[in-house]
Scaffold this motif. Structure first.
Motif, PDB file in Angstrom:
ATOM      1  N   VAL A  86       0.864  -1.189   0.000  1.00  0.00           N
ATOM      2  CA  VAL A  86       0.000   0.000   0.000  1.00  0.00           C
ATOM      3  C   VAL A  86       0.899   1.238   0.000  1.00  0.00           C
ATOM      4  O   VAL A  86       1.390   1.661   1.040  1.00  0.00           O
ATOM      5  CB  VAL A  86      -0.946  -0.025   1.233  1.00  0.00           C
ATOM      6  CG1 VAL A  86      -1.785   1.234   1.298  1.00  0.00           C
ATOM      7  CG2 VAL A  86      -1.833  -1.255   1.179  1.00  0.00           C
ATOM      8  N   LEU A  87       1.153   1.789  -1.177  1.00  0.00           N
ATOM      9  CA  LEU A  87       2.133   2.873  -1.326  1.00  0.00           C
ATOM     10  C   LEU A  87       1.450   4.240  -1.352  1.00  0.00           C
ATOM     11  O   LEU A  87       0.648   4.533  -2.241  1.00  0.00           O
ATOM     12  CB  LEU A  87       2.939   2.675  -2.609  1.00  0.00           C
ATOM     13  CG  LEU A  87       3.698   1.347  -2.705  1.00  0.00           C
ATOM     14  CD1 LEU A  87       4.303   1.172  -4.081  1.00  0.00           C
ATOM     15  CD2 LEU A  87       4.782   1.267  -1.631  1.00  0.00           C
ATOM     16  N   PHE A  88       1.791   5.074  -0.352  1.00  0.00           N
ATOM     17  CA  PHE A  88       1.151   6.391  -0.244  1.00  0.00           C
ATOM     18  C   PHE A  88       1.405   7.261  -1.477  1.00  0.00           C
ATOM     19  O   PHE A  88       0.582   8.090  -1.834  1.00  0.00           O
ATOM     20  CB  PHE A  88       1.662   7.138   0.990  1.00  0.00           C
ATOM     21  CG  PHE A  88       1.127   6.585   2.273  1.00  0.00           C
ATOM     22  CD1 PHE A  88      -0.206   6.719   2.601  1.00  0.00           C
ATOM     23  CD2 PHE A  88       1.955   5.925   3.151  1.00  0.00           C
ATOM     24  CE1 PHE A  88      -0.707   6.208   3.779  1.00  0.00           C
ATOM     25  CE2 PHE A  88       1.463   5.401   4.335  1.00  0.00           C
ATOM     26  CZ  PHE A  88       0.135   5.544   4.655  1.00  0.00           C
ATOM     27  N   SER A  89       2.582   7.078  -2.092  1.00  0.00           N
ATOM     28  CA  SER A  89       2.922   7.934  -3.229  1.00  0.00           C
ATOM     29  C   SER A  89       1.902   7.796  -4.362  1.00  0.00           C
ATOM     30  O   SER A  89       1.792   8.671  -5.221  1.00  0.00           O
ATOM     31  CB  SER A  89       4.313   7.580  -3.740  1.00  0.00           C
ATOM     32  OG  SER A  89       4.385   6.205  -4.015  1.00  0.00           O
ATOM     33  N   ILE A 142      -1.166   8.220  -4.283  1.00  0.00           N
ATOM     34  CA  ILE A 142      -2.310   9.151  -4.247  1.00  0.00           C
ATOM     35  C   ILE A 142      -2.149  10.260  -5.287  1.00  0.00           C
ATOM     36  O   ILE A 142      -3.128  10.882  -5.679  1.00  0.00           O
ATOM     37  CB  ILE A 142      -2.558   9.782  -2.849  1.00  0.00           C
ATOM     38  CG1 ILE A 142      -1.344  10.577  -2.372  1.00  0.00           C
ATOM     39  CG2 ILE A 142      -3.028   8.770  -1.845  1.00  0.00           C
ATOM     40  CD1 ILE A 142      -1.658  11.412  -1.133  1.00  0.00           C
ATOM     41  N   ILE A 165      -4.828   2.103  -2.283  1.00  0.00           N
ATOM     42  CA  ILE A 165      -4.115   2.590  -1.091  1.00  0.00           C
ATOM     43  C   ILE A 165      -5.083   3.065  -0.003  1.00  0.00           C
ATOM     44  O   ILE A 165      -4.697   3.242   1.134  1.00  0.00           O
ATOM     45  CB  ILE A 165      -3.089   3.709  -1.388  1.00  0.00           C
ATOM     46  CG1 ILE A 165      -3.790   5.022  -1.671  1.00  0.00           C
ATOM     47  CG2 ILE A 165      -2.094   3.363  -2.424  1.00  0.00           C
ATOM     48  CD1 ILE A 165      -2.970   6.178  -1.167  1.00  0.00           C
ATOM     49  N   PHE A 169       8.021   5.377   2.380  1.00  0.00           N
ATOM     50  CA  PHE A 169       8.933   6.478   2.704  1.00  0.00           C
ATOM     51  C   PHE A 169      10.361   6.035   3.043  1.00  0.00           C
ATOM     52  O   PHE A 169      11.216   6.876   3.284  1.00  0.00           O
ATOM     53  CB  PHE A 169       8.348   7.312   3.850  1.00  0.00           C
ATOM     54  CG  PHE A 169       7.019   7.912   3.480  1.00  0.00           C
ATOM     55  CD1 PHE A 169       6.929   8.864   2.472  1.00  0.00           C
ATOM     56  CD2 PHE A 169       5.847   7.499   4.114  1.00  0.00           C
ATOM     57  CE1 PHE A 169       5.712   9.410   2.105  1.00  0.00           C
ATOM     58  CE2 PHE A 169       4.621   8.034   3.752  1.00  0.00           C
ATOM     59  CZ  PHE A 169       4.546   8.990   2.746  1.00  0.00           C
ATOM     60  N   TYR A 197      -6.628  -7.879  -6.097  1.00  0.00           N
ATOM     61  CA  TYR A 197      -5.788  -6.768  -5.675  1.00  0.00           C
ATOM     62  C   TYR A 197      -4.744  -6.543  -6.755  1.00  0.00           C
ATOM     63  O   TYR A 197      -4.422  -7.465  -7.504  1.00  0.00           O
ATOM     64  CB  TYR A 197      -5.134  -7.172  -4.345  1.00  0.00           C
ATOM     65  CG  TYR A 197      -4.377  -6.102  -3.622  1.00  0.00           C
ATOM     66  CD1 TYR A 197      -4.988  -4.910  -3.284  1.00  0.00           C
ATOM     67  CD2 TYR A 197      -3.052  -6.303  -3.263  1.00  0.00           C
ATOM     68  CE1 TYR A 197      -4.283  -3.930  -2.598  1.00  0.00           C
ATOM     69  CE2 TYR A 197      -2.344  -5.333  -2.573  1.00  0.00           C
ATOM     70  CZ  TYR A 197      -2.965  -4.154  -2.247  1.00  0.00           C
ATOM     71  OH  TYR A 197      -2.272  -3.190  -1.574  1.00  0.00           O
ATOM     72  N   TYR A 198      -4.172  -5.339  -6.823  1.00  0.00           N
ATOM     73  CA  TYR A 198      -3.299  -5.062  -7.969  1.00  0.00           C
ATOM     74  C   TYR A 198      -2.100  -6.010  -8.045  1.00  0.00           C
ATOM     75  O   TYR A 198      -1.686  -6.438  -9.118  1.00  0.00           O
ATOM     76  CB  TYR A 198      -2.854  -3.596  -7.974  1.00  0.00           C
ATOM     77  CG  TYR A 198      -1.729  -3.209  -7.046  1.00  0.00           C
ATOM     78  CD1 TYR A 198      -0.406  -3.321  -7.448  1.00  0.00           C
ATOM     79  CD2 TYR A 198      -1.979  -2.714  -5.770  1.00  0.00           C
ATOM     80  CE1 TYR A 198       0.636  -2.959  -6.608  1.00  0.00           C
ATOM     81  CE2 TYR A 198      -0.958  -2.352  -4.921  1.00  0.00           C
ATOM     82  CZ  TYR A 198       0.353  -2.479  -5.344  1.00  0.00           C
ATOM     83  OH  TYR A 198       1.379  -2.133  -4.510  1.00  0.00           O
ATOM     84  N   PHE A 215       3.831  16.775  -4.278  1.00  0.00           N
ATOM     85  CA  PHE A 215       3.158  15.666  -3.586  1.00  0.00           C
ATOM     86  C   PHE A 215       2.454  16.135  -2.313  1.00  0.00           C
ATOM     87  O   PHE A 215       1.358  15.687  -1.980  1.00  0.00           O
ATOM     88  CB  PHE A 215       4.181  14.568  -3.263  1.00  0.00           C
ATOM     89  CG  PHE A 215       3.610  13.423  -2.487  1.00  0.00           C
ATOM     90  CD1 PHE A 215       2.764  12.509  -3.097  1.00  0.00           C
ATOM     91  CD2 PHE A 215       3.903  13.262  -1.139  1.00  0.00           C
ATOM     92  CE1 PHE A 215       2.220  11.450  -2.375  1.00  0.00           C
ATOM     93  CE2 PHE A 215       3.364  12.207  -0.410  1.00  0.00           C
ATOM     94  CZ  PHE A 215       2.519  11.299  -1.035  1.00  0.00           C
ATOM     95  N   PHE A 237      -5.741  15.188   0.640  1.00  0.00           N
ATOM     96  CA  PHE A 237      -6.153  13.837   1.034  1.00  0.00           C
ATOM     97  C   PHE A 237      -6.521  13.810   2.524  1.00  0.00           C
ATOM     98  O   PHE A 237      -7.594  13.337   2.911  1.00  0.00           O
ATOM     99  CB  PHE A 237      -4.990  12.875   0.739  1.00  0.00           C
ATOM    100  CG  PHE A 237      -5.261  11.444   1.063  1.00  0.00           C
ATOM    101  CD1 PHE A 237      -5.881  10.612   0.140  1.00  0.00           C
ATOM    102  CD2 PHE A 237      -4.884  10.904   2.286  1.00  0.00           C
ATOM    103  CE1 PHE A 237      -6.125   9.277   0.433  1.00  0.00           C
ATOM    104  CE2 PHE A 237      -5.130   9.576   2.587  1.00  0.00           C
ATOM    105  CZ  PHE A 237      -5.751   8.757   1.662  1.00  0.00           C
TER     106      PHE A 237
END
Lengths: 449, 95
Positions: free
Chosen positions: A172-175, A177, A314, A364, B48-49, B70, B77
């Motif tokens: 689950v990669l925050f980047s 988003i 994510i 991160f 899932y991916y 970012f 968000f």
């Protein structure tokens, strides 16, 4: 040993975190150093007479050929040994006798092998896969000959699910988003929580369902990404096994329909590929179905569909975290009771912390240091361990489930209506957002390379 | 203990009919192999991916270049998430 130390070494919640971290750590070392192959067993697609073409034909391997390969049996041994040792130590630390757990685990693992073999068959693999077949195999046993007593020490649904979720956290990669800029954030993130709140209101207020864990599990599956989200939210809200069974069955069956019909309807309405793809990404539950349905509308639609779905993927972590917090602070408290920080900590499911830490480390620490390709390679390895944990969990659910209990849970078809009304709301709201952001009427239409 | 006799409501009959139609349609789709793309080695079963075979190459997820830093996306968000959390608590209080 202090009570605190004792808890982090002897409770299932914490042990799931440690086991998950061990699997992630070994996976990382294996991929980053290239010193050894840690990948778990995965059956290749096989057929029972289907006529295949294209990529599918190239990748199908006859079952006999797979079973005759030495590498296959080595991978099977590695998978059984890794999971067997870790879960046996975990079970021992929670007070289970090793002599009772080991034969039981071997039994549940062998049933899981059967599930993965069956779900690798071409047609079954394309539409249903392991969750469905694990439930079926487990329920067939429990509702016919009955679950043997010797198998029960390894029927530990929550333990396997929590461990699988911690492993899943690394992917689950925050980047992600920012992958589709404000367009993706608007379509995936603005719509998803609104749909959850709508379904919560509709389920608890209109349908008057008193089973709140079922409502939130169903809402997460509908608005986020089907099976994976249901597993995470179900564990976070401590839902019953029957609730998870029902949610996943409904989600899987409807996904098959939506994968086929949604592109046809989009095309009939003359929607642009980018709008159609984004609508599919925001509404079809499983990621595989999103990519396939998007591809029907062309390359641009497939890209838009995948980008939106990636962002939804994510969201699983955030949704599960807040579901756990909500249930710890509001649903599980007695009327008028004030819940302090200490009590929240006691009630909060600790594996969610493991899930989040894994996600933060991947996003991160590992991603900036090792690069996206290495993270993808690590996740390619970890995904199979996650799936094995979930298959063990779903076989356990099936072994513990009575058909009559599920029928009782249907309560006048309310869960089905909750899904249908929620999914309809999801489609309408996603379409409105897709039109607002991608029709060109308000914002410029983005270019996908 | 005897369970009270349960009667079928209009909602449950409608749910039974809808459920049967949906299940029938799903079986029809699977038997006839509808909706699949022969160039893609997966289908709805990839939940899932990371379940998608060779997803590193298969999924084109770098096809858009984000224009803002970012941190802007992250703040938006978090802000939207916080707002939704507050609404959820309020919604629950009203019940």
């Amino acid at each position: 040993m202090s009570a605190k130390t004792s808890k982090i070494l002897h409770t299932e919640d914490w042990l799931a975190v440690w086991i998950g971290f061990i699997i992630i750590a070994v996976g990382l070392v294996a991929v980053l150093t290239g010193a050894f192959d840690f990948s778990a067993l995965k059956f290749k697609t096989w057929t029972v007479g289907e006529q295949l073409t294209g990529a599918a034909a190239a990748k199908a391997v006859p079952l006999g050929q797979q079973l005759a390969s030495g590498a296959f049996w080595l991978k099977m041994l590695l998978t059984a040994a890794v999971l067997g040792v870790l879960f046996t130590v975990g079970a021992k630390l929670t007070g289970e006798k090793v002599s009772r757990f080991v034969p039981a685990f071997v039994g549940v693992f062998l049933l899981s092998v059967v599930v993965r073999l069956v779900s690798a068959e071409f047609t079954l693999n394309r539409y249903l896969e392991w969750a469905f077949w694990a439930l079926i195999v487990g329920m067939l046993i429990s509702n016919t000959v009955g679950t043997p007593k010797w198998l029960k020490p390894a029927v530990r649904t929550e333990f396997y699910i929590k461990t699988g979720l911690v492993v899943m956290g690394f992917s689950v990669l925050f980047s992600n988003i920012a992958k589709f800029g404000l367009y993706g954030l608007g379509i995936a993130w603005m719509v998803t929580p609104v749909v959850i709140l709508f379904m919560w209101w509709f389920g608890t207020k209109v349908l008057k369902m008193d089973n709140k864990p079922l409502v939130i599990t169903m809402a997460s599956a509908t608005s986020v990404c089907g099976t994976s989200a249901a597993i995470a939210s179900g564990a976070a809200s401590n839902c019953k096994k029957d609730d998870l069974t029902m949610t996943i069955s409904i989600s899987i069956i409807f996904t098959v329909l939506m994968m086929v019909f949604e592109p046809l309807i989009i095309r009939a309405f003359g929607m642009s590929p980018i709008m159609g793809g984004a609508l599919i990404g925001g509404t079809v539950d499983s990621t595989g179905a999103v990519a396939v349905a998007g591809s029907v509308l062309g390359g641009e639609a497939e890209k838009a569909a995948v980008l939106v779905k990636m962002i939804q993927n994510i969201l699983i972590g955030f949704i599960a975290f807040f579901v756990a917090l909500f249930f710890a602070t509001r649903v599980d408290r007695k009327s008028g009771q004030k819940v302090g920080a200490g009590e929240i900590w006691t009630r909060f499911p600790k594996f969610i912390i493991g899930f989040f830490v894994a996600s933060l480390v991947a996003s991160f620490v590992v991603l900036p240091l090792a690069g996206a390709d290495q993270v993808k390679a690590v996740n390619g390895v970890l995904d199979q361990y996650k799936n094995w944990c979930f298959v063990l969990a779903f076989v356990s659910i099936g072994l513990d489930t009575n058909f009559r209990d599920i029928a009782r849970q249907m309560k006048g078809g309310k869960p089905l209506w909750l899904y249908i009304v929620g999914q309809t709301f999801n489609i309408v709201l996603t379409f409105a957002m897709v039109w607002f952001l991608l029709s060109g009427a308000v914002f410029p239409i983005p270019t996908l390379d | 203990m005897r369970h009270p006799k349960r009667s079928l409501t209009a909602g449950s009959i409608a749910a039974l009919i809808v459920g049967a139609v949906v299940l029938g349609a799903a079986v029809y789709i699977m038997v006839n192999g509808l909706g699949l793309n022969p160039d893609l080695d997966f289908g709805a079963g990839a939940y899932y991916y990371a379940d998608i075979p060779d997803y590193q190459q298969t999924l084109d997820w770098d096809s858009y270049t984000a224009r803002l830093p970012f941190v802007v996306y992250l703040l938006l968000f978090l802000a939207w998430g916080f707002l939704m959390w507050c609404i959820w608590k309020r919604l629950d209080r009203k019940q």
